[in-house]
Design an enzyme around this catalytic site. Structure first.
Site, PDB file in Angstrom:
ATOM      1  N   CYS A  38      12.966  11.648 -22.878  1.00  7.56           N
ATOM      2  CA  CYS A  38      11.501  11.553 -22.798  1.00  7.56           C
ATOM      3  C   CYS A  38      10.939  11.911 -21.425  1.00  7.56           C
ATOM      4  CB  CYS A  38      11.024  10.169 -23.233  1.00  7.56           C
ATOM      5  SG  CYS A  38      11.569   8.805 -22.180  1.00  7.56           S
ATOM      6  N   CYS A  72      11.573  11.387 -27.218  1.00  4.92           N
ATOM      7  CA  CYS A  72      12.947  11.071 -26.828  1.00  4.92           C
ATOM      8  C   CYS A  72      13.983  11.978 -27.464  1.00  4.92           C
ATOM      9  CB  CYS A  72      13.254   9.611 -27.185  1.00  4.92           C
ATOM     10  SG  CYS A  72      12.113   8.441 -26.413  1.00  4.92           S
ATOM     11  N   LYS A  78      15.405  -1.648 -29.469  1.00  4.07           N
ATOM     12  CA  LYS A  78      14.282  -1.235 -28.631  1.00  4.07           C
ATOM     13  C   LYS A  78      13.061  -1.086 -29.527  1.00  4.07           C
ATOM     14  CE  LYS A  78      12.799   2.380 -25.398  1.00  4.07           C
ATOM     15  NZ  LYS A  78      13.187   3.650 -24.743  1.00  4.07           N
ATOM     16  N   ARG A 113       6.055   6.632 -31.069  1.00  2.00           N
ATOM     17  CA  ARG A 113       7.507   6.567 -31.220  1.00  2.00           C
ATOM     18  C   ARG A 113       7.931   5.604 -32.327  1.00  2.00           C
ATOM     19  NH1 ARG A 113       7.952   6.585 -24.711  1.00  2.00           N
ATOM     20  NH2 ARG A 113       7.913   8.842 -24.448  1.00  2.00           N
ATOM     21  N   GLU A 115      21.029  -3.258 -36.030  1.00  2.00           N
ATOM     22  CA  GLU A 115      21.111  -2.242 -34.972  1.00  2.00           C
ATOM     23  C   GLU A 115      22.161  -2.630 -33.926  1.00  2.00           C
ATOM     24  OE1 GLU A 115      19.823   0.653 -34.448  1.00  2.00           O
ATOM     25  OE2 GLU A 115      17.876   0.854 -35.416  1.00  2.00           O
ATOM     26  N   LYS A 134      14.885  -5.031 -26.000  1.00  2.00           N
ATOM     27  CA  LYS A 134      13.755  -4.614 -25.181  1.00  2.00           C
ATOM     28  C   LYS A 134      12.498  -4.545 -26.041  1.00  2.00           C
ATOM     29  CE  LYS A 134      12.224  -0.641 -22.402  1.00  2.00           C
ATOM     30  NZ  LYS A 134      12.505   0.755 -22.007  1.00  2.00           N
ATOM     31  N   SER A 168       7.876  -3.312 -18.100  1.00  2.00           N
ATOM     32  CA  SER A 168       6.785  -3.069 -17.156  1.00  2.00           C
ATOM     33  C   SER A 168       5.523  -3.854 -17.490  1.00  2.00           C
ATOM     34  CB  SER A 168       6.475  -1.574 -17.112  1.00  2.00           C
ATOM     35  OG  SER A 168       6.124  -1.081 -18.405  1.00  2.00           O
TER      36      SER A 168
END
Length: 321
Positions: free
Chosen positions: A118, A126, A191, A213, A229, A244, A270
Site C-alpha cells: 500500500c 495492498c 487486521k 479495504r 484467521e 490490529k 495511530s
C-alpha cells in the site's frame, strides 16, 4: 469477613500481588522513513511522531536506544510509486536501505519489516488491481519477493500486513528457499477494516485512491472469523500472530489467546494514539496514567508484544517508576 482491601493497603502490597506488568521488552516502536535528505517532518495528526529521511534518522535511533527499546517496526515511504509497487521489492528501495543503515548503526536492535504494497502503489491498495478489484493470488508473488528483499537487507522479522489469503504460506516457502529458514514471520492475522488508521495514512502516504479495504481487511463485527484467521496463519507457518487495532478489540485478543499458545502481538494503532494525545494536550486526561492503563489492558487481554507509538514515553515512565 473477607477483606480484599488488605491486598491494596499500600503500593508495596499492591506491587506484591500485581498480576500484570509492562516491561520494555514487551514494546515495539513503529517508525517512518521517507525518501530524501535532511527531512524530519512532523505528522500533524500524530503529535510527537515524525517522518525521517535516512540521514536524519540517527537522532531518533539514539532516542530509541537511549530509553531501552529493543525492537522497531519500519515503514518506508518511497518517492516513486506505481501500479505494481515496484519499490517494495527493489533491493535499493527506501525501506531496504533504511534497514541496512539501522543494522549497521545498531546491530542488536530488532528490526521488523512491514510487508505490504500500500505504501508503494500509486493507487494505495495492498495488492495488485484489475478493474478496481484487488487481486489476491496475483499479489502473492510480489509479497514473497518483497519479504526476501527485506530479509536480504537484514530484517529480523517479516510482518505481512496485506491480508491477502495464503500469503503466510508463500512467504514462508520463499524465505526457506532463499536461506532464511530461521527468520520469523509475525503475521497481521486479524487486521480489521478500522476507522482508527486515519493518522497512519497521513504518516505513510498510503490512503487508497478509490474505494476502501473492506474486501480484504476484516469486518469489525466478527470475532469467530478472527480466530479462524489466526489459526490459519499459524498452520501456514506464522511464528507470531497479530491483532490490529488493540483497544477496541481486546475481546478478540482474549479469545485468540484462549485458543492458542502462540505469541500474540497487538498493534495500538495511530488513531488510538492520537485520541490520547489530543485529550492530553487539551488537559482533559492524565496522559501517563491513561497510556499505562491502556498498556496493562492490552497485556492483560493476552498480548505478549505491544506495538505502540507510545513506546518511548512508556519506557521513560518505567524508568521513573
Amino acid at each position: 469477613m473477607n477483606r480484599m482491601r488488605r491486598l491494596r493497603v499500600n503500593e508495596t502490597m499492591r506491587s506484591l500481588v500485581r498480576e500484570t506488568s509492562i516491561e520494555k521488552s514487551d514494546l515495539v516502536y513503529p517508525i517512518f522513513i521517507i525518501e530524501g535528505h535532511n527531512i524530519k517532518n512532523p505528522i500533524d495528526s500524530m503529535p510527537g511522531i515524525f517522518q525521517y529521511s535516512i540521514d536524519r534518522f540517527e537522532e531518533e535511533l539514539d532516542r530509541i536506544i537511549g530509553v531501552g527499546i529493543h525492537a522497531i517496526l519500519i515503514f518506508g515511504i518511497p518517492e516513486h510509486k506505481d501500479e505494481v509497487g515496484s519499490q517494495a521489492y527493489d533491493d535499493e528501495g527506501i525501506t531496504q536501505r533504511a534497514i541496512r543503515f539501522i543494522k549497521d548503526k545498531a546491530p542488536d536492535l530488532l528490526v521488523i519489516a512491514d510487508v505490504c504494497l500500500c505504501e508503494y502503489t500509486s493507487h494505495g491498495h495492498c495488492g495488485l488491481i484489475c478493474d478496481e478489484k484487488i487481486m489476491n493470488d496475483e499479489t502473492l508473488p510480489l509479497l514473497s519477493k518483497m519479504s526476501v528483499s527485506m530479509a536480504n537487507a537484514g530484517a529480523d522479522i517479516i510482518a505481512p500486513s496485506d491480508m491477502m489469503d495464503g500469503r503466510v504460506k508463500v512467504i514462508r516457502e520463499a524465505l526457506d528457499e532463499n536461506g532464511f529458514k530461521d527468520l520469523m514471520i509475525m503475521s497481521y492475522s486479524a487486521k480489521y477494516a478500522s476507522g482508527y488508521y486515519s493518522p497512519f495514512r497521513d504518516a505513510a502516504h498510503s490512503a487508497p485512491s478509490f474505494g476502501d479495504r473492506k474486501t480484504y481487511q476484516m469486518d469489525p463485527a466478527n470475532i469467530k472469523e478472527a480466530i479462524r484467521e489466526c489459526l490459519s496463519d499459524i498452520e501456514e507457518g506464522a511464528d507470531v500472530i497479530m491483532i490490529k487495532p488493540a483497544l477496541a478489540y481486546l475481546d478478540v485478543i482474549r479469545e485468540v489467546s484462549n485458543r492458542t499458545d502462540y505469541p500474540i502481538a497487538a498493534y495500538n494503532v495511530s488513531g488510538e494514539y492520537s485520541m490520547v494525545k489530543a485529550a492530553a494536550m487539551n488537559g482533559w486526561i492524565d496522559e501517563k496514567r491513561i497510556v499505562m492503563e491502556n498498556m496493562i489492558g492490552i497485556k492483560r487481554a493476552g498480548a505478549k508484544i505491544i506495538i505502540t507509538y507510545h513506546a518511548l514515553d512508556v519506557a521513560r515512565w518505567l524508568d521513573e517508576k
